[in-house]
Design an enzyme around this catalytic site. Structure first.
Site, PDB file in Angstrom:
ATOM      1  CB  ALA A  11       0.048   2.870  14.386  1.00 15.13           C
ATOM      2  CB  ALA A  12       2.870   1.546  18.432  1.00 16.11           C
ATOM      3  CD  GLU A  33      -7.783   2.065  21.978  1.00 16.59           C
ATOM      4  OE1 GLU A  33      -6.564   1.906  21.836  1.00 16.59           O
ATOM      5  OE2 GLU A  33      -8.311   3.198  22.177  1.00 16.59           O
ATOM      6  CB  SER A  39      -5.580  -0.783  12.994  1.00 17.26           C
ATOM      7  OG  SER A  39      -5.100  -1.778  13.824  1.00 17.26           O
ATOM      8  CB  CYS A  43      -2.124  10.864   9.204  1.00 19.05           C
ATOM      9  SG  CYS A  43      -0.889  10.212  10.316  1.00 19.05           S
ATOM     10  NE  ARG A  70      -6.414 -10.147   9.705  1.00 22.02           N
ATOM     11  CZ  ARG A  70      -5.484 -10.166   8.745  1.00 22.02           C
ATOM     12  NH1 ARG A  70      -4.242 -10.445   9.041  1.00 22.02           N
ATOM     13  NH2 ARG A  70      -5.790  -9.881   7.512  1.00 22.02           N
ATOM     14  CG  ASP A 286       2.509   8.935  18.504  1.00 25.00           C
ATOM     15  OD1 ASP A 286       3.328   8.485  17.681  1.00 25.00           O
ATOM     16  OD2 ASP A 286       1.448   9.488  18.163  1.00 25.00           O
ATOM     17  CG  ASN A 308       2.448   1.311  11.136  1.00 24.92           C
ATOM     18  OD1 ASN A 308       1.823   0.268  11.042  1.00 24.92           O
ATOM     19  ND2 ASN A 308       1.862   2.489  11.131  1.00 24.92           N
ATOM     20  CE1 TYR A 434      15.586  16.254 -17.735  1.00 26.04           C
ATOM     21  CE2 TYR A 434      17.114  14.955 -19.034  1.00 26.04           C
ATOM     22  CZ  TYR A 434      16.259  16.033 -18.912  1.00 26.04           C
ATOM     23  OH  TYR A 434      16.061  16.867 -19.974  1.00 26.04           O
TER      24      TYR A 434
END
Lengths: 458, 458
Positions: A11-12, A33, A39, A43, A70, A286, A308, A434
């Site tokens: 993510a980061a 990596e 990415s 979770c 990209r 993290d 993120n 409500y």
């Protein structure tokens, strides 16, 4: 041409790489990596293990190939061994050997690592953390290989989510927790509701028990979890002892905070122990510490949502340092918002717990209320328990926790109040939605706020 | 002994009566209610008609007997005819005749009345508003008597909720709306999703049609709704033309604002046209105008959530004027938050719509996004459409609207941002909850905020 090197492709890391590339398409962006995915949603792993979603591909938001298309140079299986901030270069290893790569700007997004306490058998096959897609595959493989008994050690978010996943797979599940109730990051008032739900769903919940080791069989694999109370047979152990920042690469140059997390400024620029900037080095996710807005103290809070945002801030700041227009965006800290579920029971928290407030020397009152997920008379109304904390004197809201079968996203209302430093008096009078299918005329969080007002007025 | 007279026994009236009694148990509190219920949920009536909840008793939060047991003198069937603020007395009528009752303090909580435009047949039996429990019973009686075809005139909140209720009862349902999409209080981008859902569920949605009258049969009861487009047979008509404040009792002494709503200060004390206080008179609930926090303009917003809060403020202020310690609580205005559903489609809004912002002379950008109710890869993910408005220059969030099958309570996140005058840039960076069963890593409202930032930066 300038080169930006990013260490870590989750993510980061990928968010910062993408931000740099978006703002400065001509700058070379290299991501190193050590694994083989980018990415991805860590979770989501428990839900993949549960069989509720397809994995691992379904958990990948953007693959290495897509990033490369990209224009980002993603290098997988590339483990960074050292950073030389004076020489502006990193040394990394891949299958072809060791390499040195120079950088103009560096982003360290190495994440966090699972804690493995020094216990007999802790590294035996079958004792598994659940931090990434490879971990998830290992758990699934073990279930496919016939595992019937799972022991989950630690009942934090991952612990209770994996307990649910193993139950969904039909395993016998035992959860071992050192504290008196599950999910110690919430107060006992909330934890007791979770404990009841775990028992109802058939999980064996063992509290106030410390793990002393792991038995192994003839093949070396785990066969049981030993605690100071009892021994629990296990074909599969989820080791959820918690995580610590992976800050080793910058240990010699950066200021390290709580749990040795990397200390940065609000642009995610890495700080040295003397408070000066470590030239041309950013860090996000993290592996860093951030600050809690309520106490203005440093905290390590390894969650994807912060990773993120920090990655975006870091990437924009890097790009600005290379000449791009700066958005002015900084990382503004956290109020410790989190949400999870165990089966149909939803659990959330925001702000401080009782112990955190005590540690910060705050003079507080607390309250807990029972209300309902929708109007009490509306079909499907379920109990919702809320606990809250407010400061005497300032009357600021300090923390909210809630649990119930539905409606946990209401924690975001509390998170917004905490974010703005709102008093409980003001929260009572805010204009919240409500209608009977959603709440009583006073929103659940306002019912709690009214109880806190009453406590403060006593 | 002082006497407080409250006119009206629903949310605002009974809340203020209860507050006075709680703070000053020795003060005589008399509530004059022209109907036969107190403290009921008018918002629950559609779900009672649908057969989803038991009524009317299930919709009564506190009965007249319960209020009396607590020491409040509730007089039912008592219609107030006039208020004499100089003599400090009210004249009211009940079955026994007309009476005069003096007061030391007066609270006017007369609510709002349904609009019945001057059209042929508009008062025929079978043309019914849905404002209270008696109305609800009439609709149910008519269905039990064999009504098969319902025409709902007007597709505001009550209109679409009653359309759902009539569908649930197995009726043929036609909804006639003057504007181009249902629920004109939301933008077309949202309204189109509602229109699709209404058609899917079998309601006949007629837009851009003005009602010209009602046909009646030999028994005088309604048989059809005529519009400038077509004529629609009807055994039952829900007339949801909207509501107006019931301010007649104070028309000669009070300043009247939008729709002739009673103007008060922030303690709910009634103001005269010259801005001075009308001595010893308070007002709260659907009969007053309040102010919108974003535009600082007056607005009539008849919702139970405001009625309860205003009633509490009025009651505390009355008690303070009689010697009780004052909480300091005032009514702080609204950000126009509202939520409803049509069958499984949830709809919510907060802040300004496009036309409201234009009327206020604000320079705005808008954006709309498609996201999902939970993480896109998580089971049960459904589309969620969000529309938002922000101000150029200040970059303040001005409005959010959303629609989807689930997750509409997230509007409260937007409501809190609007409440605090937050910029879209800050909203993007707030600490909101995330886990795959609840959202993607960027909360739905933040996805919208990012789109608004992009628009502002163009």
């Amino acid at each position: 041409m300038s080169r930006v090197v990013v260490v870590g492709g989750d993510a980061a890391g990928m968010t910062s790489a993408s931000a740099v590339h978006r703002l400065l398409p001509d700058v070379e962006v290299v991501v190193l990596e050590r694994g083989h995915h980018t990415s991805y949603s860590a979770c989501g792993v428990p839900y993949w293990v549960a069989g509720e979603i397809d994995g691992p591909d379904g958990l990948v938001a953007r693959s290495p190939e897509e990033h490369r298309e990209r224009g980002i140079d993603v290098r997988l299986g590339s483990e960074v061994l050292a950073v030389d901030v004076d020489a502006h270069e990193v040394r990394y290893r891949d299958l072809a050997g060791e390499h040195t790569l120079g950088y103009d700007r560096l982003v360290v997004a190495t994440g966090a690592g699972s804690i493995r306490p020094d216990l007999p058998g802790v590294h035996a096959p079958g004792v598994m953390s659940v931090k990434d897609l490879v971990d998830g595959q290992q758990v699934i493989d073990r279930i496919h290989a016939g595992a019937r008994r799972a022991v989950v050690v630690g009942s934090g978010y991952i612990g209770i989510e994996m307990a649910e996943a193993c139950l969904a797979r039909g395993l016998d599940v035992t959860v071992v927790e050192r504290e008196s109730t599950p999910l110690p990051i919430v107060e006992d008032e909330i934890g007791e509701v979770i404990a009841d739900a775990m028992r109802e769903k058939g999980a064996h919940m063992v509290t106030e028990a410390a793990v002393t080791g792991f038995d192994v069989g003839d093949d070396g694999a785990v066969t049981a979890v030993r605690t100071d109370e009892d021994t629990f047979p296990a074909d599969l152990v989820v080791a959820a002892f918690g995580v610590v920042p992976r800050s080793e690469l910058l240990a010699d140059v950066a200021d390290l905070g709580v749990k040795d997390g990397i200390v940065t400024d609000d642009q995610q620029r890495v700080l040295a122990p003397d408070g000066s900037l470590v030239a041309d080095v950013w860090s996000a996710g993290d592996c860093v510490v951030t600050h809690d807005r309520l106490t203005s103290t440093r905290i390590h809070l390894p969650l994807g949502t912060h990773a993120n945002k920090q990655g975006m801030v870091a990437g924009e700041s890097v790009a600005a340092s290379l000449g791009a227009a700066w958005s002015g965006r900084v990382f503004p800290g956290v109020v410790q918002t989190a949400i999870t579920k165990f089966c149909d029971l939803e659990i959330a928290r925001a702000g401080l717990g009782r112990a955190q407030a005590d540690d910060a020397g705050l003079d507080t009152v607390s309250a807990d209320v029972e209300t309902t997920t929708v109007a009490g008379y509306y079909p499907g109304a379920e109990p919702m328990t809320l606990w809250g904390l407010a400061e005497r004197g300032t009357r600021r809201l300090l923390g909210v926790q809630l649990v119930g079968r539905g409606g946990a996203v209401r924690i975001d209302t509390a998170a917004m109040a905490l974010w703005s430093g709102m008093t409980v008096d003001e929260l009572v009078m805010t204009d919240l939605s409500y209608a009977p299918p959603f709440s009583s005329v006073w929103s659940q969080v306002q019912v709690l706020a009214r109880a806190l007002v009453k406590q403060l007025d006593q």
